[in-house]
Motif scaffolding. Structure first.
Motif, PDB file in Angstrom:
ATOM      1  N   SER B  48      50.583  40.964  35.655  1.00 23.89           N
ATOM      2  CA  SER B  48      50.563  42.387  35.335  1.00 23.89           C
ATOM      3  C   SER B  48      50.208  42.580  33.868  1.00 23.89           C
ATOM      4  O   SER B  48      50.646  41.823  33.016  1.00 23.89           O
ATOM      5  N   THR B  50      50.260  45.496  30.902  1.00 26.66           N
ATOM      6  CA  THR B  50      50.736  46.848  30.581  1.00 26.66           C
ATOM      7  C   THR B  50      49.936  47.411  29.410  1.00 26.66           C
ATOM      8  O   THR B  50      49.828  46.788  28.364  1.00 26.66           O
ATOM      9  N   TYR B 208      39.851  48.208  40.821  1.00 31.51           N
ATOM     10  CA  TYR B 208      41.268  48.509  41.031  1.00 31.51           C
ATOM     11  C   TYR B 208      41.402  49.753  41.897  1.00 31.51           C
ATOM     12  O   TYR B 208      40.563  50.642  41.851  1.00 31.51           O
ATOM     13  N   VAL B 210      44.269  52.862  42.866  1.00 35.87           N
ATOM     14  CA  VAL B 210      45.447  53.462  42.241  1.00 35.87           C
ATOM     15  C   VAL B 210      46.564  53.529  43.274  1.00 35.87           C
ATOM     16  O   VAL B 210      46.348  53.934  44.410  1.00 35.87           O
ATOM     17  N   ASP B 212      49.890  54.516  42.134  1.00 34.30           N
ATOM     18  CA  ASP B 212      50.859  55.501  41.675  1.00 34.30           C
ATOM     19  C   ASP B 212      50.295  56.194  40.440  1.00 34.30           C
ATOM     20  O   ASP B 212      49.741  55.541  39.567  1.00 34.30           O
ATOM     21  N   TYR B 213      50.431  57.513  40.418  1.00 36.86           N
ATOM     22  CA  TYR B 213      49.911  58.233  39.271  1.00 36.86           C
ATOM     23  C   TYR B 213      50.784  59.441  38.967  1.00 36.86           C
ATOM     24  O   TYR B 213      51.211  60.149  39.872  1.00 36.86           O
ATOM     25  N   THR B 220      49.768  53.321  37.912  1.00 35.46           N
ATOM     26  CA  THR B 220      49.819  51.919  38.294  1.00 35.46           C
ATOM     27  C   THR B 220      48.611  51.615  39.165  1.00 35.46           C
ATOM     28  O   THR B 220      48.362  52.306  40.150  1.00 35.46           O
ATOM     29  N   GLU B 222      46.282  48.581  41.262  1.00 37.26           N
ATOM     30  CA  GLU B 222      46.387  47.285  41.917  1.00 37.26           C
ATOM     31  C   GLU B 222      44.988  46.747  42.138  1.00 37.26           C
ATOM     32  O   GLU B 222      44.093  47.512  42.508  1.00 37.26           O
ATOM     33  N   THR B 236      47.784  43.550  38.491  1.00 42.19           N
ATOM     34  CA  THR B 236      48.253  44.931  38.337  1.00 42.19           C
ATOM     35  C   THR B 236      47.944  45.429  36.930  1.00 42.19           C
ATOM     36  O   THR B 236      48.099  44.687  35.967  1.00 42.19           O
ATOM     37  N   GLU B 238      49.153  48.422  34.450  1.00 40.19           N
ATOM     38  CA  GLU B 238      50.202  49.434  34.311  1.00 40.19           C
ATOM     39  C   GLU B 238      49.869  50.270  33.090  1.00 40.19           C
ATOM     40  O   GLU B 238      49.883  49.758  31.962  1.00 40.19           O
ATOM     41  N   THR B 240      51.024  53.135  30.630  1.00 38.35           N
ATOM     42  CA  THR B 240      52.253  53.853  30.322  1.00 38.35           C
ATOM     43  C   THR B 240      52.055  54.705  29.075  1.00 38.35           C
ATOM     44  O   THR B 240      51.432  54.280  28.116  1.00 38.35           O
TER      45      THR B 240
END
Lengths: 318, 546
Positions: B48, B50, B208, B210, B212-213, B220, B222, B236, B238, B240
């Motif tokens: 992942s 970030t 990628y 999506v 979660d948004y 997020t 994937e 992943t 991420e 933020t």
């Protein structure tokens, strides 16, 4: 006058005030310079056709009062429109942030009350002792230090150096959220905690010198009763008033703390919305804030009547 | 575009200003970070990654979120028709090739092996839909200006899309590369107004997907293991939101964040010394300049404008305010934007710049110019700058200190971004206003496109001719730059650059550098550039360090 009638009148007054507030906020935003349609199209060069289309869609060419009526017409049907910044419904934007802000505000209030009141009582009743001096010193520090400075200090010490707490975000689930919001809640409550402790101390000092305290002491009442029933209850009126306002101020006033800890709360939303002239969001937040303040005031007033029989007799004459 | 400002997406939006532009020249590792050894990339998977952004994407629909923070995310989700390489050339992507039977017609051949995340094939119909919607007034796309000369977009074959333009547009291929992101028509139509929002999100074909948004926290992503192109190493991504620069830095230090494109230039020294973090700088075509409104006193007098240009100490600004992380700008046109055009036309770029009148920092010359003007005794003026770009305020302060010495009193006044933008866009009297603008394409004519011409000076035109600099004799060159052949354009740009340098309606100050901070656990294997980072897929170039 019955209790229901008193509360009913107050609720009616709240509704009227809300309408006045919504119009004032709307008018102030209307008067500020800047054009939301430009924001809607990004800050780059754009085309006259796109500008015209956006102006029409958001009724931007209508006079102030017409624009307000459009908004009010939707708002009374609980349709608060779409955010200009994100095109998402205002209700869902607020719905995402409100639980986080409520959690943070509640957490900070609990800390402020649980620490502030006992230490204030202690300082007031043990006036002049080392404990009193310590409380006075610490609260002076708390009042003087801005919350974002405390926040960054906490981040360095407990986030980076000790690594006990996460550095940013609001967390998922209760336990994680509690962990994430501990440092922000401490930073947020510091100033208010200090004020509450000072207020409680002052109230307790006054109470302490009253004849009934001397008499209670002379009767040899246990300390538990002396503190709990006599001192706490009689010192609590100013504290109750301020607690309501404290919670209300935490709900919308946590901007700096939210910024430092990267918490997606109402405060940062409000600032962004005002800066970008996002009228639907500003309106909804302003109304929410007004509602919270008014309702908490009502609750505080009602709490008076429970705490103080004299007030009860004036408000609800038999 | 990352942001020079300490906070708020609006700042970078201003920088973006439609956006696409240049070529990278320098990208050395920062002194003081790491052990100075180049780390080697491995092929290992990254669980992942970030990424800290200053604001979450406003939407996942490019038509409603054409700003830097949104583009970082969109570039991983949606494939463009073509892409701009780090050197500014246009390379095939979803389109394998294109033909221009006449200057107003482009015929794109679309790859036949691309599928959306749901497995359905990407068709010419999706492409035509994705391009066509930017010119639809009902969509009110933020890319409307980028595609303003598009007339029709039609599906002319199972894998062929034909675009006709209302007038020849030399920037069109760049527009298609930066803004021609393809999303699924079926999903978009089914989503209606929810398209790009947290529920409907978007359906793309990128490396990628999506999962979660949220417009308040981030997104997020994937990895799409069925991707037709090269697979990125990170499973992943991420994103933020951390708006506060100090918190962003602490989060990099603690290792909670692996990457950020948002390194504030005014605190850059603390970033360079972060343990375990590499900070790399690269040139951008983002230009900072002063608008001098030529429509009214005192700036209707060319001598006043020249006096001002002589009183501006660019070297000091670059050295002290930017700590060297910027280039002093001698012209409104970035010399680094020339190579592609110059290669076609054989323009001698170096000679062109050498022959331009320049205004070195010299207060005696400034005094002399002012003495020739109608305002020999000086004057008093206020410059508004947006709160989101404090750097512009600092620059005004530096300028004010020097103007004081020649009798001009300049005061800086901070205003909210909305007020600033509102004032700029209404094209009212602007006096002296500091401004920052991004480039739309790696082409020398792109900045001039918005800055010049009578059309672009009108209020409500959406144009950037804030100086209201409209000499009639330049209009031919203005339109030649918009629609001409490469040779005509090179000549026109030369003419316009010379006129701008003679008459200084705009005083160029700096071309910004941006910085990327990456954890030393990873290596960026691509070439850092304004184009490769801000307008095309970037995550594939990030590998785990050995």
């Amino acid at each position: 006058m019955s209790v229901a009638l008193v509360i009913g009148r107050r609720l009616l007054a709240i509704a009227v005030i809300m309408i006045v507030v919504s119009f004032l906020v709307f008018a102030i935003l209307f008067a500020t310079p800047g054009s939301p349609e430009q924001l809607l199209l990004g800050a780059g060069p754009t085309t006259p056709e796109a500008l015209a289309a956006v102006r029409a869609k958001y009724h931007l060419d209508e006079p102030l009062f017409t624009q307000y009526l459009y908004w009010l017409g939707d708002a009374v049907r609980l349709d608060f429109g779409e955010s200009i910044q994100t095109s998402q419904p205002v209700v869902s934007v607020l719905g995402e942030r409100l639980p986080i802000t409520l959690f943070l505000a509640g957490y900070a209030t609990v800390i402020a009350l649980l620490v502030g009141i006992p230490s204030g009582l202690l300082a007031g009743l043990r006036n002049g002792t080392a404990g009193d001096r310590l409380v006075t010193f610490v609260t002076t520090l708390g009042i003087s230090a801005p919350s974002f400075a405390i926040g960054i200090l906490l981040l360095y010490v407990f986030g980076i150096t000790l690594g006990w707490f996460p550095i940013f975000g609001a967390g998922e689930g209760f336990a994680d959220r509690l962990l994430h919001l501990t440092l922000p809640a401490v930073a947020l409550s510091a100033t208010v905690l200090a004020i509450i402790a000072r207020q409680t101390r002052a109230a307790a000092l006054t109470v302490e010198s009253q004849d009934y305290m001397t008499f209670a002491r002379a009767r040899g009442l246990p300390r538990r009763l002396l503190f709990g029933r006599y001192a706490l209850r009689n010192s609590s009126l100013p504290v109750v008033t301020s607690s309501g306002l404290v919670l209300a101020s935490f709900l919308t006033g946590a901007v700096l703390v939210e910024q430092v800890f990267a918490i997606p709360g109402l405060g940062s939303l409000t600032v962004a919305a005002v800066t970008n002239k996002d009228v639907p969001v500003v309106q909804a937040v302003a109304l929410l804030a007004a509602l919270v303040v008014l309702v908490l005031n009502l609750l505080a007033d009602l709490a008076y009547t429970v705490l103080d029989p004299r007030v009860r007799k004036v408000v609800f004459p038999q | 575009m990352g942001t020079l400002a300490t906070r708020r997406r609006t700042a970078s939006r201003l920088a973006a200003a439609a956006a696409v532009s240049l070529i990278v020249v320098s990208c050395g590792a920062a002194p003081g970070s790491g052990d100075g050894q180049a780390r080697e990339a491995s092929d290992a998977d990254i669980a992942s990654l970030t990424v800290a952004v200053t604001a979450a994407p406003r939407s996942l629909d490019p038509a409603g979120s054409w700003d830097s923070n949104s583009i970082y995310v969109l570039a991983e989700l949606l494939d463009p028709l073509a892409k701009i390489g780090p050197d500014g050339t246009v390379e095939p992507w979803l389109a394998t090739s294109w033909e221009t039977p006449d200057p107003r017609t482009y015929v794109f051949t679309i790859r036949d092996d691309v599928t959306f995340w749901d497995g359905s094939p990407l068709t010419a119909e999706d492409v035509a839909f994705s391009l066509g919607r930017h010119t639809d007034p009902d969509v009110a796309s933020e890319l409307a200006a980028t595609f303003q000369y598009v007339d029709t977009v039609t599906e002319t074959g199972p894998h062929e899309v034909t675009v006709t333009l209302t007038q020849p547009d030399p920037q069109f291929l760049y527009a298609v590369s930066a803004g021609g992101l393809v999303l699924q028509k079926k999903h978009a139509e089914a989503s209606g107004d929810d398209l790009g929002g947290p529920q409907a999100m978007v359906m793309g074909s990128g490396p990628y997907r999506v999962v979660d948004y949220s417009s308040s926290t981030g997104a997020t992503l994937e990895r799409n293991d069925d991707y037709w192109g090269e697979a990125p190493a990170a499973r992943t991504l991420e994103f933020t939101q951390i708006a506060d620069p100090e918190t962003r830095r602490l989060a990099m230090q603690s290792g909670d964040v692996d990457l950020t494109f948002s390194v504030p230039m005014d605190g850059v020294r603390q970033w360079e010394t972060l343990p375990g973090v590499t900070v790399d700088f690269f040139d951008t075509p983002i230009i900072g300049y002063l608008v001098l409104d030529t429509s009214q006193e005192p700036f209707d007098d060319v001598h006043v404008r020249r006096a001002l240009a002589h009183a501006l100490d660019r070297e000091a600004i670059v050295d002290s305010l930017f700590r060297g992380h910027a280039r002093p700008a001698e012209s409104m046109v970035d010399p680094l934007s020339w190579p592609t055009l110059a290669e076609k036309t054989g323009t001698d770029v170096e000679r062109l710049y050498d022959e331009l009148p320049t205004y070195e920092f010299d207060l005696d010359k400034a005094r002399a110019e002012l003495a020739k003007s109608d305002h020999a005794d000086g004057f008093t003026i206020t410059a508004k700058y947006p709160a989101s770009l404090p750097m512009l305020g600092n620059i005004v302060q530096v300028l004010a200190a020097n103007l004081e010495k020649i009798g001009i009193t300049l005061t800086a006044s901070e205003v909210q971004y909305q007020e600033f933008l509102g004032g700029i866009m209404n094209n009212g009297y602007l006096g002296l206003t500091p401004f920052q603008m991004g480039a739309e394409s790696p082409d020398p004519g792109t900045a001039l496109r918005g800055l010049l011409g009578a059309e672009r000076a009108k209020p409500g035109s959406g144009g950037f001719n804030h100086a209201k600099y409209v000499p009639a004799e330049l209009e031919d060159a203005v339109s030649a730059n918009l629609t001409g052949t490469p040779e005509e354009r090179a000549d026109a740009i030369d003419t316009l650059m010379t006129a701008l340098a003679e008459d200084v309606p705009y005083v160029p100050i700096y071309f910004a550098q941006y910085a990327v901070a990456l954890s030393e656990d990873y290596v960026y294997t691509g070439e850092l550039s304004y184009w490769s980072l801000f307008f095309t897929e970037w995550a594939t170039a990030i590998k785990a360090a050995r």
